[in-house]
Design a protein around this motif. Structure first.
Motif, PDB file in Angstrom:
ATOM      1  N   SER A 292      69.939 -62.958  12.447  1.00  0.00           N
ATOM      2  CA  SER A 292      71.209 -63.276  13.089  1.00  0.00           C
ATOM      3  C   SER A 292      71.018 -63.922  14.456  1.00  0.00           C
ATOM      4  N   GLY A 293      69.771 -64.215  14.816  1.00  0.00           N
ATOM      5  CA  GLY A 293      69.494 -64.885  16.073  1.00  0.00           C
ATOM      6  C   GLY A 293      69.109 -63.964  17.213  1.00  0.00           C
ATOM      7  N   GLY A 294      68.919 -62.677  16.944  1.00  0.00           N
ATOM      8  CA  GLY A 294      68.567 -61.733  17.987  1.00  0.00           C
ATOM      9  C   GLY A 294      67.098 -61.765  18.344  1.00  0.00           C
ATOM     10  N   ALA A 295      66.786 -61.342  19.557  1.00  0.00           N
ATOM     11  CA  ALA A 295      65.404 -61.237  20.028  1.00  0.00           C
ATOM     12  C   ALA A 295      64.947 -59.803  19.874  1.00  0.00           C
ATOM     13  N   THR A 296      63.801 -59.596  19.242  1.00  0.00           N
ATOM     14  CA  THR A 296      63.304 -58.252  18.971  1.00  0.00           C
ATOM     15  C   THR A 296      61.930 -58.053  19.599  1.00  0.00           C
ATOM     16  N   TRP A 297      61.606 -56.788  19.843  1.00  0.00           N
ATOM     17  CA  TRP A 297      60.297 -56.429  20.400  1.00  0.00           C
ATOM     18  C   TRP A 297      59.842 -55.127  19.786  1.00  0.00           C
ATOM     19  N   LEU A 298      58.532 -55.051  19.485  1.00  0.00           N
ATOM     20  CA  LEU A 298      57.922 -53.849  18.923  1.00  0.00           C
ATOM     21  C   LEU A 298      56.576 -53.629  19.575  1.00  0.00           C
ATOM     22  N   GLY A 299      56.289 -52.387  19.949  1.00  0.00           N
ATOM     23  CA  GLY A 299      54.998 -52.069  20.540  1.00  0.00           C
ATOM     24  C   GLY A 299      54.691 -50.591  20.431  1.00  0.00           C
ATOM     25  N   LEU A 300      53.541 -50.211  20.919  1.00  0.00           N
ATOM     26  CA  LEU A 300      53.120 -48.815  20.906  1.00  0.00           C
ATOM     27  C   LEU A 300      53.753 -48.063  22.068  1.00  0.00           C
ATOM     28  N   ALA A 301      53.986 -46.773  21.851  1.00  0.00           N
ATOM     29  CA  ALA A 301      54.631 -45.941  22.863  1.00  0.00           C
ATOM     30  C   ALA A 301      53.597 -45.164  23.665  1.00  0.00           C
ATOM     31  N   ASP A 302      53.945 -44.927  24.923  1.00  0.00           N
ATOM     32  CA  ASP A 302      53.153 -44.057  25.775  1.00  0.00           C
ATOM     33  C   ASP A 302      53.860 -42.734  26.047  1.00  0.00           C
ATOM     34  N   ARG A 303      55.194 -42.749  25.979  1.00  0.00           N
ATOM     35  CA  ARG A 303      55.972 -41.583  26.382  1.00  0.00           C
ATOM     36  C   ARG A 303      57.005 -41.195  25.340  1.00  0.00           C
ATOM     37  N   VAL A 304      56.750 -41.578  24.092  1.00  0.00           N
ATOM     38  CA  VAL A 304      57.602 -41.205  22.965  1.00  0.00           C
ATOM     39  C   VAL A 304      56.684 -40.669  21.874  1.00  0.00           C
ATOM     40  N   ASP A 305      56.907 -39.424  21.447  1.00  0.00           N
ATOM     41  CA  ASP A 305      55.980 -38.767  20.530  1.00  0.00           C
ATOM     42  C   ASP A 305      56.721 -38.115  19.368  1.00  0.00           C
ATOM     43  N   SER A 306      56.082 -38.153  18.203  1.00  0.00           N
ATOM     44  CA  SER A 306      56.587 -37.404  17.056  1.00  0.00           C
ATOM     45  C   SER A 306      56.037 -35.985  17.096  1.00  0.00           C
ATOM     46  N   VAL A 307      56.916 -35.018  16.889  1.00  0.00           N
ATOM     47  CA  VAL A 307      56.487 -33.616  16.887  1.00  0.00           C
ATOM     48  C   VAL A 307      56.399 -33.059  15.468  1.00  0.00           C
ATOM     49  N   ARG A 308      56.600 -33.912  14.480  1.00  0.00           N
ATOM     50  CA  ARG A 308      56.549 -33.422  13.098  1.00  0.00           C
ATOM     51  C   ARG A 308      55.102 -33.186  12.686  1.00  0.00           C
ATOM     52  N   PRO A 309      54.776 -31.984  12.198  1.00  0.00           N
ATOM     53  CA  PRO A 309      53.403 -31.715  11.758  1.00  0.00           C
ATOM     54  C   PRO A 309      53.185 -32.167  10.317  1.00  0.00           C
ATOM     55  N   TYR A 310      51.994 -32.676  10.056  1.00  0.00           N
ATOM     56  CA  TYR A 310      51.531 -32.971   8.697  1.00  0.00           C
ATOM     57  C   TYR A 310      50.190 -32.263   8.524  1.00  0.00           C
TER      58      TYR A 310
END
Length: 436
Positions: A292-310
């Motif tokens: 649709s013409g939007g600008a997107t960005w994706l990268g690795l996180a430093d301060r966002v974590d998953s707490v789900r255990p596997y």
């Protein structure tokens, strides 16, 4: 030369290409873009550039005029002091049977240190473990941002449960004063107190419609150490972040655990309705926004974590296999190509090295060793990002073999009618949805 020697030589060529020609996918320096320095002469940094890398003037369709060397917001205007102050944000959290992880994740959202108006909408998607009740109790105990708990009922035909919940959350958020931004975050994601502020700052400073961070997954058990870093490594190999972040590039992807989305961009892209059947909803969302013409960005996180255990192989196996065949578009030919590709690229090098050593064939041994060495080198940065021992790097062929089996199992489950199963729901391929 024998067939195995040719295969090993081909693997070396492939790994040289992956090392240099696949968007430097193996590097881990694509982090949340910082706001440009204020004042005349400060360059506007290209959002796809690595942290500390050279800046580039912003451009692309829909971008406002920006003269060389001008900071966003005008000379001397920091990105977070633009006219209008901080925008409003609606935080939408789809949750189904998440009582086990909410105590470690929801308080981090309630405690967000955000200067503008923000509200949390947790959507209880038919939970049977008291997720909604627990969310209210946590809000009463911890305070912080206001929390609204909603329940949309069972999904309508043609909708996945998560996107049905997201749709309900967006509708709830729009019932009052529609927020400027939507933060779509999973119930197992914990955010540092400045996470929302930095996401919004990056989106405003670089004129981004979608900002997504690949949350750092939990790595505590032996199986998690073996499989989890490789999960992100393989994802980056399929969707090199540098390519994803090109404004005029065709590659699009996001990480569903943490997506900041402009409301206007969501409306323009018609989401979530336009992607209501998507099992891999994060990639589908990014594609819709970019189309649709939007600008997107994706990268690795430093301060966002998953707490789900596997903790065990079974949990990790189900996590990968539930969507692996959907990634291949439920296409048997693509499945065969993926299996052959994994075998040639990841399994052939150690086989060739061992065969060359046992048979005294130096060409075979050298080709196998070279491909295995290149593979190992590209995996080291991801292991460092996850603070893991580098001795795991040579084990990547074993991990790839497990992923190969998971992919085949995903196809078998689909053929048996179990498809993409998650928490009691099974999703058929999109073409099988009623009314489509």
């Amino acid at each position: 030369m024998s067939a195995l020697t040719w295969i090993a030589a081909g693997s070396v060529v492939v790994w040289l290409w992956l090392l240099l020609g696949q968007g430097f996918f193996w590097r881990t320096d694509i982090r949340l873009p910082r706001a440009p320095a204020a004042g005349p002469g400060a360059p506007v940094r290209e959002p796809g550039a690595p942290v500390g890398g050279p800046g580039a003037p912003m451009g692309g369709p829909g971008a406002a005029a920006c003269g060389p060397g001008a900071a966003i917001g005008g000379p001397g205007t920091p990105a977070d002091e633009q006219p209008g102050g901080w925008p409003s944000v609606a935080i939408v959290v789809p949750a189904r049977d998440e009582a086990a992880v909410l105590p470690a994740s929801l308080p981090s959202l309630l405690a967000q240190d955000y200067p503008g108006p923000a509200e949390i909408f947790l959507i209880d998607d038919g939970s049977s473990d008291g997720t909604g009740k627990l969310a209210r109790e946590l809000a009463d105990t911890h305070g912080g941002l206001p929390l609204t708990v909603g329940s949309p009922g069972e999904p309508e035909p043609g909708w996945t449960g998560k996107l049905w919940a997201v749709r309900h959350g967006i509708a709830l958020a729009a019932s009052g004063h529609p927020a400027d931004f939507l933060l779509l975050t999973d119930a197992d994601i914990a955010h540092e107190p400045d996470s929302l502020r930095e996401l919004v700052r990056a989106a405003r400073a670089h004129r981004l419609d979608l900002v997504s961070q690949m949350a750092r997954l939990r790595v505590a058990t032996g199986w998690e150490r073996l499989i989890v870093p490789a999960f992100v490594y393989f994802f980056a190999q399929l969707y090199p972040f540098r390519w994803v972040n090109r404004r005029r590039g065709r590659r699009a992807a996001a990480a569903g655990g943490c997506v900041l989305l402009r409301r206007e961009a969501a409306e323009r892209a018609g989401v979530p309705e336009a992607i209501r059947q998507a099992v891999i909803d994060d990639v589908a969302l990014a594609r819709a926004v970019k189309r649709s013409g939007g600008a997107t960005w994706l990268g690795l996180a430093d301060r966002v974590d998953s707490v789900r255990p596997y903790p065990g192989l079974g949990e990790l196996w189900r996590m990968v296999s539930r969507s692996a065949y959907a990634q291949l578009r439920h296409n048997p030919l693509l499945l065969m190509a993926a299996v052959a590709g994994l075998a040639v690229v990841y399994l052939a090098p150690p086989v060739a090295l061992c065969a060359g050593a046992l048979t005294g064939r130096p060409v075979l041994l050298t080709a196998g060793a070279a491909a295995w060495a290149l593979m190992t080198v590209t995996y080291v940065p991801m292991l460092r990002y996850y603070w893991q021992t580098l001795w795991l790097a040579p084990l990547l062929p074993l991990t790839a073999f497990l992923y190969l089996l998971m992919t085949v199992d995903s196809a078998v489950r689909h053929w048996r009618g179990r498809g993409a199963a998650w928490k009691g729901r099974t999703y058929a391929r999109p073409s099988a949805a009623p009314g489509e």
